[in-house]
Motif scaffolding. Structure first.
Motif, short mmCIF file in Angstrom:
data_model
loop_
_atom_site.label_atom_id
_atom_site.label_comp_id
_atom_site.label_asym_id
_atom_site.label_seq_id
_atom_site.Cartn_x
_atom_site.Cartn_y
_atom_site.Cartn_z
N GLU A 27 0.85 -1.18 0.00
CA GLU A 27 0.00 0.00 0.00
C GLU A 27 0.89 1.23 0.00
O GLU A 27 1.71 1.42 0.91
CB GLU A 27 -0.91 0.01 1.22
CG GLU A 27 -1.86 1.19 1.26
CD GLU A 27 -2.73 1.21 2.51
OE1 GLU A 27 -3.67 2.03 2.57
OE2 GLU A 27 -2.46 0.40 3.42
N VAL A 28 0.76 2.06 -1.02
CA VAL A 28 1.52 3.30 -1.11
C VAL A 28 0.60 4.46 -0.75
O VAL A 28 -0.35 4.75 -1.48
CB VAL A 28 2.11 3.50 -2.51
CG1 VAL A 28 2.83 4.84 -2.61
CG2 VAL A 28 3.07 2.36 -2.87
N ILE A 34 7.91 7.27 -4.00
CA ILE A 34 8.32 6.21 -4.93
C ILE A 34 9.07 6.82 -6.09
O ILE A 34 8.57 7.71 -6.77
CB ILE A 34 7.09 5.43 -5.45
CG1 ILE A 34 6.23 4.93 -4.27
CG2 ILE A 34 7.54 4.27 -6.33
CD1 ILE A 34 6.97 4.07 -3.27
N GLU A 35 10.27 6.35 -6.33
CA GLU A 35 11.11 6.91 -7.39
C GLU A 35 11.06 6.05 -8.65
O GLU A 35 11.21 4.83 -8.59
CB GLU A 35 12.56 7.02 -6.91
CG GLU A 35 13.48 7.65 -7.95
CD GLU A 35 14.86 7.88 -7.39
OE1 GLU A 35 15.78 7.14 -7.79
OE2 GLU A 35 15.02 8.78 -6.55
N GLY A 36 10.81 6.68 -9.77
CA GLY A 36 10.92 6.01 -11.06
C GLY A 36 9.81 5.04 -11.38
O GLY A 36 9.96 4.20 -12.27
N ASP A 37 8.68 5.16 -10.70
CA ASP A 37 7.58 4.21 -10.95
C ASP A 37 6.28 4.79 -10.43
O ASP A 37 6.28 5.73 -9.62
CB ASP A 37 7.86 2.88 -10.25
CG ASP A 37 7.29 1.68 -11.00
OD1 ASP A 37 6.36 1.88 -11.81
OD2 ASP A 37 7.78 0.56 -10.79
N THR A 38 5.18 4.23 -10.89
CA THR A 38 3.88 4.56 -10.32
C THR A 38 3.66 3.70 -9.08
O THR A 38 4.30 2.65 -8.91
CB THR A 38 2.76 4.27 -11.33
OG1 THR A 38 2.71 2.86 -11.59
CG2 THR A 38 3.00 5.03 -12.63
N GLY A 41 2.75 0.26 -10.28
CA GLY A 41 3.90 -0.44 -10.85
C GLY A 41 4.87 -0.91 -9.78
O GLY A 41 5.40 -2.03 -9.83
N PHE A 42 5.10 -0.05 -8.80
CA PHE A 42 5.97 -0.38 -7.67
C PHE A 42 5.42 -1.57 -6.90
O PHE A 42 6.13 -2.54 -6.61
CB PHE A 42 6.11 0.84 -6.77
CG PHE A 42 6.90 0.64 -5.52
CD1 PHE A 42 8.28 0.59 -5.56
CD2 PHE A 42 6.26 0.51 -4.30
CE1 PHE A 42 9.02 0.42 -4.39
CE2 PHE A 42 6.98 0.33 -3.13
CZ PHE A 42 8.37 0.28 -3.18
N ALA A 43 4.12 -1.52 -6.60
CA ALA A 43 3.49 -2.60 -5.84
C ALA A 43 3.53 -3.91 -6.62
O ALA A 43 3.78 -4.98 -6.04
CB ALA A 43 2.05 -2.22 -5.50
#
Length: 271
Positions: A27-28, A34-38, A41-43
């Motif tokens: 969960e963001v 978050i660097e370089g991603d949504t 996408g990160f999750a």
């Protein structure tokens, strides 16, 4: 900002708690962390992955996910804590990783200068290669210091804080290491003799090791992975002690500004 001892303390705690755990969900809450991603996408890159190991590189926490790596930089006020699922005492929560066996890995950050990102194996190799020498490693030798410092007229304290040269040594431990070495922080790096470079190496290594032993330095925000403060602040000899007597010679600790950062030193002990 947490320096090498603080990050190493957290890594050692996490290395006892996380390897073998699977990331069940992500969960963001603060996408700007978050660097370089949504956030999605990160999750997606983390969900279902098993944490194989936790190590430190420079001031970064690095988790090996078996092919990819999750990196965390704490910025100025970041905290990375392991908590029981359902315990909701979190403040300034930026991201939450649900783990198996009823645990969560939580990233908190008041000022949100920290960051979380992932790297593939190839990207990790390139990123790692751009960083300087680890001061607690066997590579941090007098020979290496002599060769590297000989090419620089930068003040030695500023030189030590350049992460492309030596990683993890920030404002606190550069000041403290140079005090132990008896070297004036204003000295150009290329003016240090071999004996002085040996004292710098030993002073930096000693203060870092002692700070790790006392679980880091807390002034305001730093907490270890258990949420507890570090105890090394009481052992600082010059940092944040402007105008106070030197513990060694009784002279007065002074402060100056180098590269926009406060440097603390004893003019009588450091030459």
């Amino acid at each position: 900002m947490p320096e090498l001892p603080e990050v190493e303390t957290i890594v050692r705690d996490l290395a006892r708690l996380l390897p073998g755990r699977t990331i069940k969900g992500v969960e963001v809450l603060r996408p700007d962390l978050i660097e370089g991603d949504t956030p999605d996408g990160f999750a997606g890159k983390l969900r279902g992955r098993k944490i194989r190991s936790v190590v430190r590189r420079a001031k970064n926490i690095v988790m090996d996910l078996g092919g990819d790596r999750l990196l965390v930089n704490l910025g100025m006020t970041g905290r990375l804590l392991v908590a029981r699922t359902g315990d909701e005492d979190a403040t300034h929560l930026g991201a939450r990783l649900a783990l198996d066996r009823g645990r969560e890995l939580r990233y908190h950050d008041v000022r949100r200068f920290g960051r979380l990102w992932t790297l593939t194996d190839g990207a990790w190799t390139a990123w790692d290669g751009e960083l300087g020498v680890e001061p607690l490693s066997d590579d941090f030798t007098v020979d290496w210091l002599r060769g590297a410092a000989a090419r620089s007229r930068v003040a030695v304290k500023t030189w030590l804080m350049d992460q492309a040269r030596v990683v993890g040594v920030g404002n606190i431990y550069a000041s403290e290491g140079l005090f132990r070495a008896g070297v004036d922080p204003r000295r150009p790096a290329d003016t240090l003799s071999e004996a002085e470079l040996a004292r710098v190496r030993d002073g930096v290594r000693q203060v870092l090791a002692e700070a790790i032993e006392h679980r880091g330095t807390t002034f305001l925000d730093y907490r270890d992975a258990r949420g507890e403060e570090g105890a090394f602040a009481a052992r600082l000899k010059v940092y944040d002690r402007e105008g106070q007597p030197c513990d060694v010679c009784g002279g007065t600790v002074q402060r100056l500004v180098q590269g926009g950062r406060s440097t603390f030193f004893c003019p009588s002990c450091q030459h």
